[in-house]
Structures are given as structure tokens and as C-alpha cells.
Write a protein that holds these residues in place. Sequence first.
Motif, PDB file in Angstrom:
ATOM      1  N   ARG A   1     -10.960 -21.005  17.940  1.00 12.97           N
ATOM      2  CA  ARG A   1     -11.314 -20.753  16.544  1.00 12.97           C
ATOM      3  C   ARG A   1     -10.914 -21.927  15.655  1.00 12.97           C
ATOM      4  N   THR A   2      -9.783 -22.533  15.924  1.00  9.97           N
ATOM      5  CA  THR A   2      -9.342 -23.720  15.192  1.00  9.97           C
ATOM      6  C   THR A   2      -9.311 -24.901  16.155  1.00  9.97           C
ATOM      7  N   GLY A   3      -9.266 -26.084  15.619  1.00 12.55           N
ATOM      8  CA  GLY A   3      -9.200 -27.267  16.466  1.00 12.55           C
ATOM      9  C   GLY A   3      -7.925 -27.295  17.286  1.00 12.55           C
ATOM     10  N   LEU A   4      -8.014 -27.875  18.474  1.00 16.54           N
ATOM     11  CA  LEU A   4      -6.851 -27.948  19.349  1.00 16.54           C
ATOM     12  C   LEU A   4      -5.955 -29.111  18.951  1.00 16.54           C
TER      13      LEU A   4
ATOM     14  N   ALA B   1      -2.586 -22.852  17.459  1.00 20.49           N
ATOM     15  CA  ALA B   1      -2.138 -23.288  16.136  1.00 20.49           C
ATOM     16  C   ALA B   1      -1.488 -22.146  15.369  1.00 20.49           C
ATOM     17  N   ALA B   2      -0.415 -22.461  14.657  1.00 19.51           N
ATOM     18  CA  ALA B   2       0.281 -21.439  13.878  1.00 19.51           C
ATOM     19  C   ALA B   2      -0.651 -20.785  12.866  1.00 19.51           C
ATOM     20  N   ALA B   3      -1.555 -21.567  12.282  1.00 14.69           N
ATOM     21  CA  ALA B   3      -2.512 -20.994  11.327  1.00 14.69           C
ATOM     22  C   ALA B   3      -3.417 -19.979  12.012  1.00 14.69           C
ATOM     23  N   ASN B   4      -3.778 -20.248  13.240  1.00 14.93           N
ATOM     24  CA  ASN B   4      -4.598 -19.309  14.001  1.00 14.93           C
ATOM     25  C   ASN B   4      -3.801 -18.041  14.314  1.00 14.93           C
ATOM     26  N   GLN B   5      -2.544 -18.201  14.667  1.00 13.73           N
ATOM     27  CA  GLN B   5      -1.696 -17.035  14.915  1.00 13.73           C
ATOM     28  C   GLN B   5      -1.572 -16.176  13.660  1.00 13.73           C
ATOM     29  N   ARG B   6      -1.385 -16.828  12.515  1.00  7.85           N
ATOM     30  CA  ARG B   6      -1.272 -16.064  11.268  1.00  7.85           C
ATOM     31  C   ARG B   6      -2.564 -15.321  10.955  1.00  7.85           C
ATOM     32  N   PHE B   7      -3.703 -15.965  11.199  1.00  3.41           N
ATOM     33  CA  PHE B   7      -4.992 -15.303  10.983  1.00  3.41           C
ATOM     34  C   PHE B   7      -5.092 -14.031  11.819  1.00  3.41           C
ATOM     35  N   MET B   8      -4.741 -14.137  13.096  1.00  3.35           N
ATOM     36  CA  MET B   8      -4.824 -12.971  13.974  1.00  3.35           C
ATOM     37  C   MET B   8      -3.829 -11.896  13.558  1.00  3.35           C
TER      38      MET B   8
END
Length: 236
Positions: free
Chosen positions: A111-114, A190-197
Motif C-alpha cells: 500500500r505504501t512504498g517500501l 512502514a509505520a504510517a501503514n501500520q497506523r492506517f491499518m
Amino acid sequence: MSSQSIDQQTMHIVLVHGAWADGSGWAKVIAPLVAEGFAVTAAPLPMTSYADDVKALEQALDRVAGPVLLAGHAYAGAVIAGVRNENVKALVYVSALVPDEGETVADVFYRTGLDPRAPQLAPDENGLIYYPHEAFAAAYAQNATNEELVVLAAVQRPISPACITAPIGRPLWKDRPSWFLIAEDDRMIAAANQRFMAERMQAMQRPFAVDHTPMVTAPETVLQVIREAAATVAAA
């Protein structure tokens, strides 16, 4: 009877490893929990397909009596959401991937860049995805000691693409309270991806400045979240 005594006498903690790992990765979490009186199981996954992994976890849960707190790392976040065992009372996600209904693990992973330090992953000639040994220090567990890195690389288990390309059904987190340890220094998810989930599943978010494998490199953070979840369930 206090909530702590209820935890120790009746709560069974089931820990589920992610890709390129096995149950030994939870060793620093298992020993303290057992010392505190919890029953603990590290459930193995074959990682041959998503359906196989959910079935394996269901079989492990069938052997457990009483209320269960189910914790999953990384890929196992999707697996723990796929079970339907009524004994599961709460879910703990550790730097995890958490697809919603109809999504795949790959959908949320990409979902986000690696991170540029993360390796490029592809199946080998046998159709299995292994993690490059040198990448354990670069991205998987950058805070690990040399000895820990050697063990992580040695015990890794490959994952099949069939694990990450299957759409999931209604996830259990829609019906159970959930906690999410967000790894702020994660170079794999990514931490931002974790927060989104975590936000869309309305989980209790617990951020820490840890890498992708805090159960190895910062086990006290994982223990803190598990203890909180267990105490909350016991007090309910």
C-alpha cells in the motif's frame, strides 16, 4: 479474585510467527509470560497458503482450553484474523499486516512504498520466497545483536506467494477488541501503514521506537501490550 489472578489462572496466550520466522522468535516473550503464570503456546504455520495457515492455527486453538489472547506478528496479523474460534477474546497485532475483507496481504503490504533498505523479494525455483540473509540486519531486525541475526537467518522458513495473494473473509478484529503495537522504526512495514491499518480497525494503538521484530529486539514492549490486553479482557 483480582484481574491479575484471573489472567494467570485462565488466560492462554497463543503467539503466531510471521514470514521468514518460526516460534523461536517469541522466546523472550514466552519465558516471562510463563513465569507470570500464563499458559503460552507458539503456534506453527506451514506458510504454504493462507487457507493452510488459518487451518493450522485453528487446529492449534482446538488444543487450547479456556479464554485465549491471540497475538500475531507481521504476516500472522492476517492469519489471526481468519480464525473463528469462540475462545479467542482479544487480538494483539505486532508490527502486523491487517487486510480488510476482500483484500490480500500483498494489497496492504504494498500500500505504501517500501523502505529502500528492504530487499526485493521473489519466489525461487521452487516457488518459495526466502529472505536474503544479509537483509536481516538491514531491514528485518536492524536492532538485533549479531548472535540474534545469525539465529534469525538460520531458522527462517520460506513463505509461498499463495499466502499473500488470497483475499480474506470477514476479519475477526471486527468482532473482538484489538491492540496494535506500531513499530515506529520498522523497515519492512512502514509505520504510517501500520497506523492506517490500526485506525481503520479501531485498535488500541501502542507505538514504540522499535524495529520490525520487537519480540526479539525489544521484548518488554511486546509484553507490555500483551499484559494490557490480558488484563483488560479479564476485567471485562
